[in-house]
Design an enzyme around this catalytic site. Structure first.
Site, short mmCIF file in Angstrom:
data_model
loop_
_atom_site.label_atom_id
_atom_site.label_comp_id
_atom_site.label_asym_id
_atom_site.label_seq_id
_atom_site.Cartn_x
_atom_site.Cartn_y
_atom_site.Cartn_z
N TRP A 100 41.61 40.24 28.07
CA TRP A 100 40.47 39.95 28.94
C TRP A 100 39.29 39.45 28.12
CZ3 TRP A 100 42.40 39.15 33.32
CH2 TRP A 100 43.41 39.97 33.82
N ASP A 167 32.14 43.85 30.27
CA ASP A 167 33.18 43.88 31.29
C ASP A 167 33.65 45.33 31.41
OD1 ASP A 167 35.45 43.73 32.84
OD2 ASP A 167 36.47 42.20 31.61
N LYS A 191 40.37 48.27 40.10
CA LYS A 191 40.87 49.26 39.14
C LYS A 191 40.37 50.67 39.51
CE LYS A 191 42.60 45.81 36.83
NZ LYS A 191 41.78 44.97 35.96
C1 LIG Z 1 41.77 43.47 35.56
C2 LIG Z 1 40.73 43.08 34.61
C3 LIG Z 1 40.08 41.84 34.69
C4 LIG Z 1 40.45 40.78 35.69
O1 LIG Z 1 40.00 41.09 36.94
P1 LIG Z 1 40.18 40.07 38.17
O2 LIG Z 1 39.39 40.76 39.24
O3 LIG Z 1 41.64 39.99 38.44
O4 LIG Z 1 39.62 38.77 37.79
C5 LIG Z 1 39.09 41.57 33.77
N1 LIG Z 1 38.74 42.47 32.83
C6 LIG Z 1 39.35 43.67 32.72
C7 LIG Z 1 38.93 44.62 31.65
C8 LIG Z 1 40.36 44.01 33.62
O5 LIG Z 1 40.97 45.21 33.51
#
Ligand SMILES: *Cc1c(COP(=O)(O)O)cnc(C)c1O
Length: 355
Positions: A100, A167, A191
Site C-alpha cells: 500500500w 494511511d 477493515k
Molecule cells: C486495504 C488497504 C488499502 C486499500 O483500500 P481501498 O479502499 O481498497 O482502496 C490501502 N491501504 C491499506 C493500509 C489497506 O489495508
C-alpha cells in the site's frame, strides 16, 4: 459458529449488521428503505452528523481538523492527498513499508518530488524502518500505520516538525493515537469501520488551499469540507453502517476499551505462535501488528491440511496474502476472544498430531 478472519472487507459486529439490515427494510419507521431516501432528508443528515460527531469524540479530534466521509477507497487518497498538498516544486518524504505504501509512492510522484527516505523492502517488509533522519524542508512525510499484508504496525510515530500524512486503513479505531498530530489521515471503511464504499479522512484545515494547481471539484478536500461530505451524493449505506459501528465502539469503552481487547487478542495468538513448535511469525517482534497477524508453518507441505482443520473448526479467511504466503489472521475490532481461542485450539490440536 463461523469466525471471520478475512483481511478486508472484514468482520463487523453482528449487532451492527442486524441493525443495518432493519434499516434496509424500513429506516427509522419512515416506511422507506435507507437505500431509497434522499441524502438531503433530515433523517440521513442526522446520520452523517452523528457519524462525524462520533469520529471526533472517539478520536478526540480538535477544532482545526475536519472529518470527511468520501468515496473512491483509500486508494484514491494516494493521489488526492498529494494533489491537494504537494506542489510540483515541493518534495515529500515517504516510508515504504509494503504494497500500500508503494502504491502511495507511485501516485505521489505524479504531483511533486518524492523521496523514499526509508524502506524495509529488502527484508520483504518484515519490519518498520526506524532511526532515519527527516529533513525539515519536506512538505510532508507519508506513513502507513498498519501494513495489512505484512502484519507490521508502527508502535510510535517519528517525532518531526514535518507534517505527517498517514494511511490508517487497517488500524483506525483499534488503538489510541493522537490524530491531532497529523495533517491528514485516511482509512478505507472496510477493515475496521464499515462496508466498502466510504473512506474516512481527517484533515487539518490550515494545511489546505496552498497548492497552485487546479483541482477538480470532486478531488478538492475544501469542497467536501464546505459541503459537509455532501458535495455529491455520499455513500449513504456505508456511512450509515460506519455510524452504527462507531456507536458500538463507544458502547464498548471507546477506543481505549477496544485497544485493551485487541491487545489481549493479539497476545493470545502470538503467544501460541511462539509456543507452538510448528509455527513462526516472520515479522520483527517490536513491530508486530495487533490487527493482521501473519504466521507460517515451518513445514509448508502442511499448509493445506492446516487450513482445512481451521475451516472444520469454523475459522475462515486465514490464507496469507500471495506475496507473503502462509497464514494471516485479521483480528479487527469486531473479532472476539472466542474466535481467537478456537483458532489457538486448532493450532494446539495440529501440534498434537504433527508435532
Ligand atoms: C486495504 C488497504 C488499502 C486499500 O483500500 P481501498 O479502499 O481498497 O482502496 C490501502 N491501504 C491499506 C493500509 C489497506 O489495508
Amino acid at each position: 459458529m463461523k469466525y471471520n478472519f478475512y483481511a478486508g472487507p472484514a468482520i463487523l459486529p453482528r449487532e451492527v449488521i442486524e441493525e443495518a439490515s432493519k434499516a434496509v427494510l424500513d429506516f427509522n419507521g419512515m416506511g422507506f428503505s435507507l437505500l431509497e431516501i434522499s441524502h438531503r432528508t433530515k433523517e440521513f443528515i442526522a446520520v452523517m452528523d452523528e457519524a462525524v460527531a462520533l469520529v471526533k469524540e472517539l478520536l478526540h479530534i480538535k477544532d482545526d481538523h475536519e472529518v470527511l466521509f468520501l468515496s473512491g477507497g483509500a486508494s484514491s487518497q494516494f493521489f488526492m492527498a498529494p494533489m491537494n498538498l504537494l506542489d510540483e516544486s515541493m518534495k515529500a518524504a515517504y516510508v515504504d513499508t509494503g504494497t500500500w505504501a508503494s502504491k502511495a509512492i507511485k501516485d505521489g510522484k505524479l504531483y511533486g518530488q518524492v523521496d523514499v527516505i526509508a524502506s524495509s523492502k529488502d527484508a520483504n517488509y518484515s519490519f518498520i524502518p526506524k532511526g532515519y533522519t527527516i529533513d525539515p524542508s519536506y512538505r510532508y512525510l507519508h506513513l502507513t500505520s498498519n501494513n495489512t499484508i505484512y502484519g507490521t504496525q508502527y508502535k510510535s510515530f517519528p517525532e518531526t516538525s514535518v507534517p505527517i500524512i498517514c494511511d490508517m486503513s487497517s488500524d483506525i479505531f483499534s488503538r489510541e493515537i493522537d490524530i491531532n498530530k497529523f495533517d491528514l489521515i485516511y482509512a478505507g471503511a472496510q477493515k475496521n469501520m464499515g462496508p466498502a464504499g466510504t473512506t474516512l479522512v481527517v484533515v487539518r484545515k490550515s494545511a489546505l488551499g496552498k497548492v497552485s494547481r487546479k483541482i477538480p471539484a470532486m478531488l478538492n478536500y475544501e469542497n467536501h469540507i464546505e459541503a459537509g461530505s455532501m458535495y455529491n451524493t455520499p455513500p449513504v449505506f456505508p456511512v450509515y453502517v460506519s455510524m452504527l459501528t462507531l456507536r458500538w465502539i463507544k458502547k464498548n469503552g471507546g477506543v481505549a476499551g477496544i485497544q485493551k481487547m485487541n491487545e489481549a487478542k493479539a497476545d493470545a495468538l502470538y503467544n501460541e505462535i511462539e509456543r507452538n513448535g510448528l509455527f513462526y511469525t516472520p515479522t520483527a517482534h517490536e513491530d508486530r501488528s495487533n490487527m493482521n497477524i501473519c504466521f507460517l508453518l515451518h513445514d509448508t507441505e502442511l499448509e493445506k491440511e492446516f487450513l482445512a482443520k481451521c475451516k472444520e473448526a469454523g475459522c475462515f479467511g486465514l490464507e496469507g496474502h500471495r506475496s507473503v504466503g502462509g497464514f494471516r489472521a485479521s483480528v479487527y475490532n469486531a473479532m472476539n476472544m472466542e474466535g481467537i481461542e478456537v483458532l489457538v485450539g486448532v493450532m494446539k490440536e495440529f501440534e498434537k498430531v504433527k508435532g
